[in-house]
Write a protein that holds these residues in place. Structure first.
Motif, PDB file in Angstrom:
ATOM      1  N   LYS A 192       0.834  -1.210   0.000  1.00 26.82           N
ATOM      2  CA  LYS A 192       0.000   0.000   0.000  1.00 26.82           C
ATOM      3  C   LYS A 192       0.866   1.257   0.000  1.00 26.82           C
ATOM      4  N   ALA A 193       1.910   1.247   0.842  1.00 26.14           N
ATOM      5  CA  ALA A 193       2.795   2.421   0.910  1.00 26.14           C
ATOM      6  C   ALA A 193       3.646   2.545  -0.348  1.00 26.14           C
ATOM      7  N   GLY A 194       3.873   1.419  -1.044  1.00 27.58           N
ATOM      8  CA  GLY A 194       4.727   1.428  -2.235  1.00 27.58           C
ATOM      9  C   GLY A 194       4.089   2.073  -3.443  1.00 27.58           C
ATOM     10  N   GLY A 195       2.774   2.162  -3.454  1.00 20.18           N
ATOM     11  CA  GLY A 195       2.089   2.852  -4.545  1.00 20.18           C
ATOM     12  C   GLY A 195       2.392   2.301  -5.926  1.00 20.18           C
ATOM     13  N   GLY A 196       2.596   1.001  -6.012  1.00 20.76           N
ATOM     14  CA  GLY A 196       2.864   0.387  -7.311  1.00 20.76           C
ATOM     15  C   GLY A 196       4.336   0.286  -7.662  1.00 20.76           C
ATOM     16  N   ASP A 197       5.201   0.888  -6.844  1.00 23.99           N
ATOM     17  CA  ASP A 197       6.645   0.824  -7.094  1.00 23.99           C
ATOM     18  C   ASP A 197       7.351  -0.196  -6.209  1.00 23.99           C
ATOM     19  N   ALA A 198       6.710  -0.607  -5.143  1.00 21.50           N
ATOM     20  CA  ALA A 198       7.295  -1.585  -4.223  1.00 21.50           C
ATOM     21  C   ALA A 198       6.198  -2.499  -3.707  1.00 21.50           C
ATOM     22  N   PHE A 199       6.588  -3.753  -3.437  1.00 25.24           N
ATOM     23  CA  PHE A 199       5.616  -4.757  -3.032  1.00 25.24           C
ATOM     24  C   PHE A 199       6.105  -5.477  -1.775  1.00 25.24           C
ATOM     25  N   GLY A 200       5.177  -6.188  -1.144  1.00 29.81           N
ATOM     26  CA  GLY A 200       5.463  -6.754   0.166  1.00 29.81           C
ATOM     27  C   GLY A 200       6.517  -7.832   0.205  1.00 29.81           C
ATOM     28  N   MET A 201       6.378  -8.835  -0.679  1.00 28.69           N
ATOM     29  CA  MET A 201       7.272  -9.978  -0.558  1.00 28.69           C
ATOM     30  C   MET A 201       7.529 -10.617  -1.918  1.00 28.69           C
ATOM     31  N   LEU A 202       8.701 -11.213  -2.051  1.00 30.06           N
ATOM     32  CA  LEU A 202       9.058 -11.954  -3.257  1.00 30.06           C
ATOM     33  C   LEU A 202       8.694 -13.425  -3.080  1.00 30.06           C
ATOM     34  N   VAL A 203       7.990 -13.967  -4.062  1.00 28.82           N
ATOM     35  CA  VAL A 203       7.659 -15.392  -4.077  1.00 28.82           C
ATOM     36  C   VAL A 203       8.164 -15.940  -5.419  1.00 28.82           C
ATOM     37  N   PRO A 204       9.450 -16.287  -5.498  1.00 27.57           N
ATOM     38  CA  PRO A 204      10.064 -16.671  -6.783  1.00 27.57           C
ATOM     39  C   PRO A 204       9.822 -18.140  -7.132  1.00 27.57           C
ATOM     40  N   ILE A 205       8.632 -18.434  -7.628  1.00 29.69           N
ATOM     41  CA  ILE A 205       8.225 -19.820  -7.864  1.00 29.69           C
ATOM     42  C   ILE A 205       9.130 -20.524  -8.868  1.00 29.69           C
ATOM     43  N   ASP A 257      -3.771 -11.356  -3.120  1.00 34.59           N
ATOM     44  CA  ASP A 257      -3.899  -9.980  -2.617  1.00 34.59           C
ATOM     45  C   ASP A 257      -3.085  -8.979  -3.425  1.00 34.59           C
ATOM     46  N   LYS A 258      -2.233  -9.501  -4.320  1.00 37.02           N
ATOM     47  CA  LYS A 258      -1.317  -8.663  -5.117  1.00 37.02           C
ATOM     48  C   LYS A 258      -0.318  -7.919  -4.223  1.00 37.02           C
ATOM     49  N   THR A 259       0.032  -8.567  -3.114  1.00 31.62           N
ATOM     50  CA  THR A 259       1.071  -8.002  -2.245  1.00 31.62           C
ATOM     51  C   THR A 259       2.404  -8.738  -2.429  1.00 31.62           C
ATOM     52  N   ALA A 260       2.385  -9.791  -3.251  1.00 32.75           N
ATOM     53  CA  ALA A 260       3.634 -10.411  -3.688  1.00 32.75           C
ATOM     54  C   ALA A 260       4.135  -9.632  -4.893  1.00 32.75           C
ATOM     55  N   TYR A 261       5.438  -9.648  -5.101  1.00 32.39           N
ATOM     56  CA  TYR A 261       6.010  -8.981  -6.275  1.00 32.39           C
ATOM     57  C   TYR A 261       5.352  -9.556  -7.529  1.00 32.39           C
ATOM     58  N   PRO A 262       4.971  -8.723  -8.492  1.00 34.40           N
ATOM     59  CA  PRO A 262       4.233  -9.200  -9.664  1.00 34.40           C
ATOM     60  C   PRO A 262       4.964 -10.301 -10.429  1.00 34.40           C
ATOM     61  N   GLY A 263       4.165 -11.213 -10.989  1.00 38.18           N
ATOM     62  CA  GLY A 263       4.724 -12.260 -11.837  1.00 38.18           C
ATOM     63  C   GLY A 263       5.314 -13.424 -11.085  1.00 38.18           C
ATOM     64  N   ALA A 264       4.775 -13.743  -9.904  1.00 37.54           N
ATOM     65  CA  ALA A 264       5.325 -14.843  -9.107  1.00 37.54           C
ATOM     66  C   ALA A 264       5.388 -16.145  -9.897  1.00 37.54           C
ATOM     67  N   ALA A 265       4.431 -16.365 -10.772  1.00 36.19           N
ATOM     68  CA  ALA A 265       4.355 -17.624 -11.520  1.00 36.19           C
ATOM     69  C   ALA A 265       5.573 -17.852 -12.408  1.00 36.19           C
ATOM     70  N   THR A 266       6.217 -16.776 -12.834  1.00 42.56           N
ATOM     71  CA  THR A 266       7.371 -16.905 -13.737  1.00 42.56           C
ATOM     72  C   THR A 266       8.635 -16.288 -13.134  1.00 42.56           C
ATOM     73  N   LEU A 267       8.589 -15.949 -11.865  1.00 43.56           N
ATOM     74  CA  LEU A 267       9.703 -15.223 -11.239  1.00 43.56           C
ATOM     75  C   LEU A 267      10.871 -16.162 -10.942  1.00 43.56           C
ATOM     76  N   ALA A 268      12.009 -15.931 -11.595  1.00 37.77           N
ATOM     77  CA  ALA A 268      13.223 -16.718 -11.381  1.00 37.77           C
ATOM     78  C   ALA A 268      14.078 -16.073 -10.292  1.00 37.77           C
ATOM     79  N   LYS A 278      17.034  -3.592  -6.037  1.00 35.18           N
ATOM     80  CA  LYS A 278      16.610  -2.273  -6.522  1.00 35.18           C
ATOM     81  C   LYS A 278      15.585  -1.624  -5.595  1.00 35.18           C
ATOM     82  N   GLY A 279      15.266  -2.287  -4.485  1.00 36.01           N
ATOM     83  CA  GLY A 279      14.343  -1.702  -3.527  1.00 36.01           C
ATOM     84  C   GLY A 279      12.885  -1.846  -3.901  1.00 36.01           C
ATOM     85  N   GLU A 280      12.555  -2.898  -4.643  1.00 33.07           N
ATOM     86  CA  GLU A 280      11.178  -3.071  -5.115  1.00 33.07           C
ATOM     87  C   GLU A 280      10.388  -4.102  -4.310  1.00 33.07           C
ATOM     88  N   ALA A 281      10.992  -4.663  -3.272  1.00 34.28           N
ATOM     89  CA  ALA A 281      10.306  -5.648  -2.431  1.00 34.28           C
ATOM     90  C   ALA A 281      10.754  -5.489  -0.987  1.00 34.28           C
TER      91      ALA A 281
END
Length: 452
Positions: A192-205, A257-268, A278-281
């Motif tokens: 919420k505080a990231g405003g689309g530039d930062a997300f809560g957690m990385l889930v690198p599936i 909830d879209k609080t994981a970094y976008p694209g978890a399904a393909t995140l390497a 880069k400070g995005e998570a």
């Protein structure tokens, strides 16, 4: 441990390998007929920053100590994502190295195939004594009570948090989330505080070893009975795969909830660490290897390493670690004594100091206290402490299991939240247990191997 079963198509190739080994044209040492001639010892390793450091070390070592010992090390990094496959193919085609990085999860299968040599009669006792804490009977590097590999790095596990993002979200970095529900709440606040530039957690599936490093470790941290790869309880000799549910629910909720970094399904993995760098998570579960990755990126992110979170209602009872990058001596080498000399160098302080200079986590206390790493605050937060315990070996990777693998089931359940967790995990548990019971009954697996 026997040599029958659970090796699938690899066993047939192993028979040919054990009949003899290749010559220098195949990449394997042939020994030195002339005492003034150098014996080439071929070393295989997984490519990456650590391999680069070792390669640079041996360039100098060959010109000095190596020459005096009559040894020339040919250090050959191999493709990271296909490393295990390359090693198996090397043995099957009689092109195996003399010495190689043997991934600990695969070592049991390599021992059963006869591809590695027991170390006590080859390696100096002082070297084995130093590695003794990681050579416990139920450890991944010991089979039949005998050590087959020596580890070189301390891959402890923590949760990395970005302190700037925590503070921006009104969270206290000194009171990080300790349970899964607290992780979910923190992720929501950071996003919420990231405003689309930062997300809560990385889930690198799609990260290599995602299930191992981002799933199993967190569940083992709050339950001392569990081992990896299906969650095996060595005391009861039963699989408890239903215990995957709390973490799968957490990751599902972060993605939904879209609080994981976008694209978890393909995140390497490399993309994930780059995003954190880069400070995005705000949060990232990682081993101590992440420190050298951030250093390579030149990241300026303000990060600290905090204890692993555990399922609600549990407390942190251990921080499962892996004394990683173990090295083993091939059964096919024609120069076992010289291969053993090189192994002793590979696991010694000199190489560890070279790695530490690149922010790699050393195994030896003396190197942790050395100038190379003592001032690296982030790396020191990964230094093995009281709760850091070597994770136990597990039969999971040795079983012939019907249907989809543990990794496939975990990934499927994360990518499709409409699939009920209960039945899928119960089916996994049934299949793993059936395969284990069959292997014990046939004598292919000795259950005592996995008891503490």
């Amino acid at each position: 441990m026997t040599r029958r079963g659970f090796l699938g198509t690899f066993a047939a190739g192993a028979v040919g390998v054990l009949a003899g080994c290749g010559d220098s044209s195949t990449g394997t040492s042939t020994g030195a007929a002339d005492p003034n001639e150098l014996t080439t010892i071929v070393v295989w390793d997984r490519a990456g920053a650590h391999a680069t450091a070792r390669q640079e070390f041996f360039r100098t070592w060959n010109e000095q100590q190596g020459r005096s010992l009559g040894i020339a090390v040919r250090y050959e990094p191999q493709a990271t994502d296909k490393y295990e496959e390359i090693v198996r193919l090397g043995f099957q085609t009689k092109r195996a190295p003399d010495l190689f990085h043997s991934p600990s999860a695969q070592l049991g299968a390599f021992v059963a195939a006869g591809w590695v040599q027991p170390l006590p009669d080859l390696v100096d006792r002082a070297v084995l004594d130093k590695a003794a804490p990681y050579h416990q009977k139920n450890g991944e590097l010991v089979w039949g009570g005998v050590p087959y590999a020596v580890p070189t790095t301390a891959f402890t596990n923590r949760m990395l948090i970005n302190t700037d993002l925590f503070e921006k979200a009104g969270l206290d970095p000194d009171a990080p989330p300790s349970t899964f529900s607290e992780v979910r709440q923190a992720a929501a606040a950071i996003t919420k505080a990231g405003g689309g530039d930062a997300f809560g957690m990385l889930v690198p599936i799609k990260a290599t070893g995602f299930r191992q490093w981002n799933v199993d470790v967190l569940l083992m941290a709050g339950d001392p009975a569990l081992a990896m790869f299906g969650l095996f309880n060595a005391t009861t000799q039963r699989y408890e795969s239903a215990k995957y549910a709390p973490l799968l629910e957490l990751y599902r909720s972060l993605i939904t909830d879209k609080t994981a970094y976008p694209g978890a399904a393909t995140l390497a993995g490399d993309v994930a660490i780059n995003a954190f760098g880069k400070g995005e998570a705000g949060m990232y579960i990682g081993s101590s290897a992440v420190v050298s990755s951030l250093a390579e990126l030149g990241s300026a992110v303000k990060a600290v390493a905090v204890p692993l979170p555990v399922p609600d209602g549990q407390r942190l009872v251990r921080s499962p670690m892996n004394a990683g990058y173990p090295y083993a001596i091939s059964s096919t080498t024609k120069s076992p004594a010289k291969a053993a000399k090189v192994l002793e160098v590979m696991v010694g302080d000199g190489v560890q100091e070279a790695l530490a200079a690149k922010a790699a986590p050393p195994l030896n206390t003396a190197v942790w206290d050395s100038a190379a790493v003592r001032d690296n605050a982030l790396l020191q937060q990964f230094r093995p402490a009281e709760l850091d315990r070597q994770w136990p070996k597990t039969p999971g990777g040795l079983l012939q299991v019907e249907g989809e693998s543990v990794d496939q089931t975990v990934e499927k359940l994360l990518l499709d939240p409409s699939v009920p967790l209960g039945p899928a995990l119960a089916d996994m548990q049934r299949r793993m247990q059936a395969a284990y019971d069959a292997a014990v009954k046939s004598g292919e697996i000795d259950p005592q191997e996995f008891r503490a």
